[in-house]
Scaffold this motif. Structure first.
Motif, PDB file in Angstrom:
ATOM      1  N   UNK A 297      -6.125 -19.200  -5.623  1.00 21.86           N
ATOM      2  CA  UNK A 297      -5.986 -18.388  -4.416  1.00 21.86           C
ATOM      3  C   UNK A 297      -4.511 -18.197  -4.063  1.00 21.86           C
ATOM      4  N   UNK A 298      -3.707 -19.230  -4.302  1.00 25.04           N
ATOM      5  CA  UNK A 298      -2.264 -19.111  -4.048  1.00 25.04           C
ATOM      6  C   UNK A 298      -1.654 -18.041  -4.960  1.00 25.04           C
ATOM      7  N   UNK A 299      -2.041 -18.047  -6.224  1.00 24.96           N
ATOM      8  CA  UNK A 299      -1.541 -17.028  -7.163  1.00 24.96           C
ATOM      9  C   UNK A 299      -2.015 -15.636  -6.750  1.00 24.96           C
ATOM     10  N   UNK A 300      -3.255 -15.557  -6.273  1.00 26.49           N
ATOM     11  CA  UNK A 300      -3.799 -14.264  -5.837  1.00 26.49           C
ATOM     12  C   UNK A 300      -2.986 -13.693  -4.681  1.00 26.49           C
ATOM     13  N   UNK A 301      -2.655 -14.540  -3.703  1.00 24.55           N
ATOM     14  CA  UNK A 301      -1.887 -14.074  -2.548  1.00 24.55           C
ATOM     15  C   UNK A 301      -0.447 -13.718  -2.932  1.00 24.55           C
ATOM     16  N   UNK A 302       0.126 -14.481  -3.837  1.00 25.65           N
ATOM     17  CA  UNK A 302       1.498 -14.194  -4.250  1.00 25.65           C
ATOM     18  C   UNK A 302       1.587 -12.926  -5.091  1.00 25.65           C
ATOM     19  N   UNK A 303       0.490 -12.584  -5.743  1.00 27.04           N
ATOM     20  CA  UNK A 303       0.455 -11.353  -6.538  1.00 27.04           C
ATOM     21  C   UNK A 303       0.188 -10.122  -5.667  1.00 27.04           C
ATOM     22  N   UNK A 304      -0.157 -10.348  -4.409  1.00 32.06           N
ATOM     23  CA  UNK A 304      -0.418  -9.252  -3.459  1.00 32.06           C
ATOM     24  C   UNK A 304       0.470  -9.443  -2.233  1.00 32.06           C
ATOM     25  N   UNK A 305       1.718  -9.004  -2.293  1.00 31.20           N
ATOM     26  CA  UNK A 305       2.691  -9.271  -1.220  1.00 31.20           C
ATOM     27  C   UNK A 305       2.217  -8.832   0.168  1.00 31.20           C
ATOM     28  N   UNK A 306       1.568  -7.666   0.255  1.00 31.82           N
ATOM     29  CA  UNK A 306       1.107  -7.182   1.567  1.00 31.82           C
ATOM     30  C   UNK A 306       0.044  -8.116   2.128  1.00 31.82           C
ATOM     31  N   UNK A 307      -0.915  -8.490   1.268  1.00 29.43           N
ATOM     32  CA  UNK A 307      -1.964  -9.407   1.703  1.00 29.43           C
ATOM     33  C   UNK A 307      -1.378 -10.782   2.018  1.00 29.43           C
ATOM     34  N   UNK A 308      -0.425 -11.224   1.200  1.00 29.36           N
ATOM     35  CA  UNK A 308       0.229 -12.507   1.441  1.00 29.36           C
ATOM     36  C   UNK A 308       0.936 -12.538   2.782  1.00 29.36           C
ATOM     37  N   UNK A 309       1.581 -11.412   3.145  1.00 30.10           N
ATOM     38  CA  UNK A 309       2.266 -11.318   4.442  1.00 30.10           C
ATOM     39  C   UNK A 309       1.253 -11.403   5.583  1.00 30.10           C
ATOM     40  N   UNK A 310       0.112 -10.740   5.409  1.00 23.69           N
ATOM     41  CA  UNK A 310      -0.933 -10.806   6.445  1.00 23.69           C
ATOM     42  C   UNK A 310      -1.464 -12.228   6.606  1.00 23.69           C
ATOM     43  N   UNK A 311      -1.606 -12.921   5.466  1.00 25.72           N
ATOM     44  CA  UNK A 311      -2.088 -14.299   5.543  1.00 25.72           C
ATOM     45  C   UNK A 311      -1.074 -15.186   6.272  1.00 25.72           C
ATOM     46  N   UNK A 312       0.201 -15.029   5.956  1.00 26.03           N
ATOM     47  CA  UNK A 312       1.228 -15.830   6.611  1.00 26.03           C
ATOM     48  C   UNK A 312       1.276 -15.542   8.112  1.00 26.03           C
TER      49      UNK A 312
END
Length: 410
Positions: free
Chosen positions: A381-396
């Motif tokens: 899941x960490x790799x998935x979020x890091x591969x999707x910067x926009x989604x990763x920003x929303x998660x943060x």
């Protein structure tokens, strides 16, 4: 006959207790000293996880427990005989194809007679099972049984209702934590079996039960669940007093709670699987260190794990039954498999120390496999979020909103 029944009951009790202490990484029990010893007891518990709820409660106390369970599990003749031998009694509902009022009269009378002998009775007054950690409206059966028992001719004139909370860190996961809380007993003395007394006692039980398990507001569950449990901290989840106090404070910030709930829902729709905590470099290091042990645990138990996982994945529709079936099948399946392996090793080596050491390694292999799988899921899941910067920003942003709200409550 009663001696044989006691021996069978407590032999099964011992086996199940041992199995549960392997299945769960932590079984915490509090409030045992509150269980009365001089009066009959009715245990009333929340019901989030099918049969395993009853197994955890009964193996956490030493009373000769009797249980009320839904009548559907008694349809098979072998199952009926087995369940009856362990003090289980059917309780009927309209969907069982009978008149529940008439059918339950005999069961209620059996409860009265059981309590008259100063045995204990366990039931789940919510009338349903559901893994969502929120307060539910109780059925009145527990109150009717209690009042009926103290008015039963030749029965007890006083009994205690002990609320029991079963609090899971993870309802379906192997090696998770659980906290069983026995609450303050409610003393029931002889009184009229009126509707007013039934309603009054039901309300009293409802309040007592809500104090011993995580009981969030049903209408605001999604938001509260997002704030409290999105990262699934097991030591927070299984402490009902702390969680319920925090939830009460959050009730004063309901607009923020709802917004966080919406943010979590949006993330889930985008592919984020909760509960989730970001995998750190140290987490990944431990994961790879566990990989050899986890692989050994998998390969060593394939004959048991493969059919169990297939059955759970393809045949079990209700998530509430997953842990119970995993535990039940694994308890006996793994026991038989270990017995087979132990005999083979003993035949080859004729050394009991080697057999015992081999069994210890098998246990460690199972635990290592489970730990690796948990860390692997977080890693992916960490790799998935890091591969999707926009989604990763929303998660943060979601995590920042949760942390800000939590910090404001301290």
């Amino acid at each position: 006959m009663i001696v044989i029944k006691y021996l069978w009951y407590y032999t099964f009790w011992t086996i199940v207790r041992f199995g549960l202490r392997i299945y769960f990484s932590k079984v915490k029990v509090t409030g045992l000293e509150k269980i009365p010893r001089n009066t009959p007891v009715i245990f009333g518990s929340n019901h989030e996880n099918a049969f395993i709820d009853a197994l955890l409660i009964t193996t956490s106390n030493t009373l000769f427990d009797h249980y009320l369970v839904r009548a559907g599990v008694f349809k098979n003749a072998f199952a009926k005989a087995f369940l009856n031998s362990l003090n289980l009694m059917p309780v009927y509902r309209p969907e069982d194809g009978v008149n529940p009022l008439e059918a339950n009269k005999q069961i209620f009378r059996a409860c009265f007679e059981t309590l008259a002998k100063k045995y204990s009775v366990m039931l789940f007054p919510e009338g349903e099972h559901n893994i969502r950690r929120h307060r539910r409206v109780l059925k009145k059966g527990i109150s009717r049984i209690a009042l009926g028992a103290v008015n039963f001719e030749g029965g007890t004139k006083e009994l205690s209702i002990v609320p029991v909370g079963v609090n899971y860190a993870d309802h379906t996961g192997f090696r998770s934590a659980v906290h069983i809380v026995f609450g303050e007993p409610i003393v029931v003395k002889q009184q009229e079996e009126s509707a007013a007394n039934v309603n009054k006692l039901t309300l009293e039980i409802t309040e007592a039960l809500s104090k011993v398990h995580v009981s969030l507001d049903r209408n605001e569950f999604e938001g509260l669940d997002a704030v409290l449990f999105h990262d699934q901290n097991p030591y927070q989840i299984i402490e009902p007093v702390r969680v319920n106090q925090t939830a009460k404070k959050l009730g004063q910030r309901i607009d923020e709670v709802r917004q966080i709930g919406l943010e979590k829902k949006e993330l889930e729709q985008a592919g984020v699987i909760f509960p989730y905590r970001e995998s750190t470099g140290w987490d990944q290091c431990k994961m790879w260190l566990l990989a050899p042990l986890g692989l050994f645990g998998l390969l060593a138990h394939v004959p048991v794990l493969l059919p169990v996982n297939w059955f759970v994945s393809n045949k079990v529709k209700d998530i509430e039954f997953v842990a119970s079936l995993k535990f039940g099948f694994s308890l006996f399946g793994i026991a038989i498999w270990w017995w087979f392996l132990a005999n083979r090793i003993l035949t080859q080596t004729e050394q009991w120390p080697i057999v015992l050491l081999s069994l210890l390694v098998l246990v460690l292999g199972l635990i290592g496999m489970n730990s690796f799988v948990r860390k692997w899921r977080n890693f992916r899941m960490t790799r998935f979020l890091r591969a999707n910067p926009i989604l990763g920003t929303k998660y943060q942003a979601f995590v920042a909103d949760v942390d800000k709200l939590r910090a404001s409550l301290d």
